[in-house]
Design an enzyme around this catalytic site. Structure first.
Site, short mmCIF file in Angstrom:
data_model
loop_
_atom_site.label_atom_id
_atom_site.label_comp_id
_atom_site.label_asym_id
_atom_site.label_seq_id
_atom_site.Cartn_x
_atom_site.Cartn_y
_atom_site.Cartn_z
N GLU A 276 -4.80 53.18 68.67
CA GLU A 276 -6.29 53.08 69.29
C GLU A 276 -7.36 53.77 68.45
OE1 GLU A 276 -5.63 53.37 73.83
OE2 GLU A 276 -6.81 55.22 73.39
N HIS A 297 20.16 49.13 63.24
CA HIS A 297 21.12 47.92 63.98
C HIS A 297 20.14 47.04 64.69
CE1 HIS A 297 25.02 49.49 62.88
NE2 HIS A 297 24.29 50.80 62.66
N LYS A 411 -10.46 48.33 81.27
CA LYS A 411 -10.42 49.34 82.39
C LYS A 411 -11.54 48.74 83.27
CE LYS A 411 -9.17 53.90 80.63
NZ LYS A 411 -9.57 55.37 80.37
O1 PA5 Z 1 -6.91 58.14 74.15
C1 PA5 Z 1 -7.56 57.68 74.94
O2 PA5 Z 1 -8.60 57.85 74.96
C2 PA5 Z 1 -6.82 56.79 76.19
O3 PA5 Z 1 -5.72 56.42 75.82
C3 PA5 Z 1 -6.92 57.48 77.36
O4 PA5 Z 1 -6.20 58.79 77.06
C4 PA5 Z 1 -6.32 56.77 78.48
O5 PA5 Z 1 -6.93 55.69 78.64
C5 PA5 Z 1 -6.30 57.73 79.80
O6 PA5 Z 1 -7.76 58.14 79.97
P1 PA5 Z 1 -8.10 59.21 80.92
O7 PA5 Z 1 -7.49 60.62 80.17
O8 PA5 Z 1 -9.59 59.23 80.99
O9 PA5 Z 1 -7.62 58.96 82.42
#
Ligand code: PA5
Length: 422
Positions: A276, A297, A411
């Site tokens: 990410e 494996h 989202k």
């Molecule tokens: O790293 C990130 O920004 C995302 O993976 C968020 O952790 C994830 O989308 C969850 O978002 P939030 O903590 O606002 O619910």
């Protein structure tokens, strides 16, 4: 290269062209990190030294544990994976009250609500934004289940919310029911939040030493803060290795191969962090998490026989000589002299070494990391190491390691489709 908790060897990757140039570039990235720590613009770099927030989290954890049969943690992505990775430190067979729910599988969730004794179940809802649909639907349904079970008056005692101190749906839920809240530090992104109360409240609820996790993280920061040169900062060397391979068009994937059950979910935690943070603008490398002998494996054939363009990071732990041993006489009677008197740890350690050397023999670049003991301190150090490596890599690649525009887009669309399908 080593810290107190782990050592790193690049000897099986020494021939990567462009490494020296990448290491020189990493110096500027380190200067940026030092400056960002000093002026507070990258808040995660100041979290290891904090303790005030842990006192409040400890008090909340203490209250949550009173007369409690189960604790369900709601959250997804960075609001869940860090806590889940820390949960792997709990030894096999130890009673577990804490359960993480991230995947919103309707069948699992329904089963869980039926299985829990709601009178003595607590819920921890974690969301930085306070607006993530998965976490909100879990929270709404759990509160409804409690109300239907006659616990409406006691909602505030059953919930704790971790979110940013700003208006959001989750924040309003907490205010409406009057439950305890802990602040998600606004300057720390979800996937970098494991060392904040996001990961450490669950850690405290599992009886882990949150201070030691932070102390480990501080240890991994030290070479950077001490002004060491990039070649002596393990995270900078790791990023430089990745960057040099990427420059040579030799990096489509990066494999983190963890030889310890205590690091089983560390892989998925790291995978999110890398994916990410760095998969942007047509750049990036796909992170692949692998687990010890299991993946020898499973994935090793592809790693050796398939296309190249991967960096392998093999993480070994102090397994040699550990665990029960195969009885010598019976092993010999079966013609298994090589197993006679050898422990399970001996076998796993030999396999890790063989894997690293076989990959290198086939011309694959391999970085070796060794953690003698996996515990709160060393996992804190590893987490900070990989967060630093990711930030430095972002800087080298010229992408922002802190945003996630594609996730945000998804989202918004999911909310739209749900509204349309009514
Ligand atoms: O790293 C990130 O920004 C995302 O993976 C968020 O952790 C994830 O989308 C969850 O978002 P939030 O903590 O606002 O619910």
């Amino acid at each position: 290269m080593s810290t107190e908790s782990f050592s790193v060897s690049l000897s099986l990757a020494s021939k990567v062209a462009g490494y020296d140039a990448a290491i020189s570039q990493a110096e500027a990235a380190l200067a940026w990190l030092r400056e960002s720590r000093d002026n507070g613009s990258i808040e995660i770099l100041r979290i290891p030294e904090r303790r005030d927030d842990l006192e409040k989290a400890q008090a909340v954890a203490h209250r949550l544990q009173q007369n409690t049969s189960a604790i369900a943690v709601f959250g997804i992505g960075g609001s869940s994976l860090g806590g889940q990775a820390l949960a792997d430190l709990i030894p096999f067979g130890a009673p577990r009250k804490l359960h993480f729910f991230d995947n919103i599988d309707p069948f699992t969730f329904e089963q869980a609500l039926k299985h829990f004794d709601l009178k003595t179940t607590r819920f921890v809802s974690i969301s930085k934004s306070g607006g993530t649909a998965e976490t909100l639907i879990q929270t709404l349904i759990a509160a409804d289940a409690l109300e239907k079970a006659g616990g409406g008056k006691y909602l505030k005692d059953h919930f704790v919310v971790v979110t940013e101190p700003k208006p959001s749906a989750l924040k309003k839920f907490a205010e409406d029911i009057g439950c305890a809240t802990l602040d998600h530090p606004p300057g720390v992104g979800g996937r970098y939040s494991v060392l904040t109360v996001v990961g450490l409240l669950p850690a405290l609820l599992m009886g882990l030493d949150a201070g030691a996790i932070r102390a480990g993280a501080a240890e991994a920061l030290r070479p950077l803060l001490d002004g060491k040169s990039a070649a002596d900062v393990p995270a900078a060397a790791g990023a430089a290795l990745h960057h040099a391979l990427a420059q040579q068009k030799q990096l489509n994937e990066t494999v983190l191969w963890l030889y310890a059950d205590e690091l089983k979910t560390f892989g998925p935690w790291w995978r999110q962090l890398w994916a990410e943070s760095l998969g942007k603008d047509g750049k990036g490398s796909t992170p692949v998490a692998a687990l010890g002998p299991v993946d020898q494996h499973s994935q090793l054939q592809l790693f050796l026989g398939g296309p190249g363009a991967k960096l392998y990071t093999i993480v070994t732990t102090g397994m040699k000589g550990k665990g029960p041993a195969a009885p010598a006489a019976r092993a010999q009677a079966l013609g298994l002299d090589y197993l006679a008197g050898r422990s399970i740890g001996d076998l796993a350690a030999a396999e890790a070494r063989a894997t690293a050397e076989t990959l290198a023999k086939h011309g694959r670049p391999v970085r070796q990391m060794h953690v003698e003991q996996v515990n709160e301190r060393s996992i804190g150090a590893l987490m900070m190491h990989f967060m630093l490596e990711t930030m430095i890599m972002g800087r080298l690649m010229g992408v922002d390691p802190f945003d996630q525009p594609a996730v945000e887009e998804g989202k918004v669309l999911a909310r739209k489709y749900l509204a349309e399908s009514k």
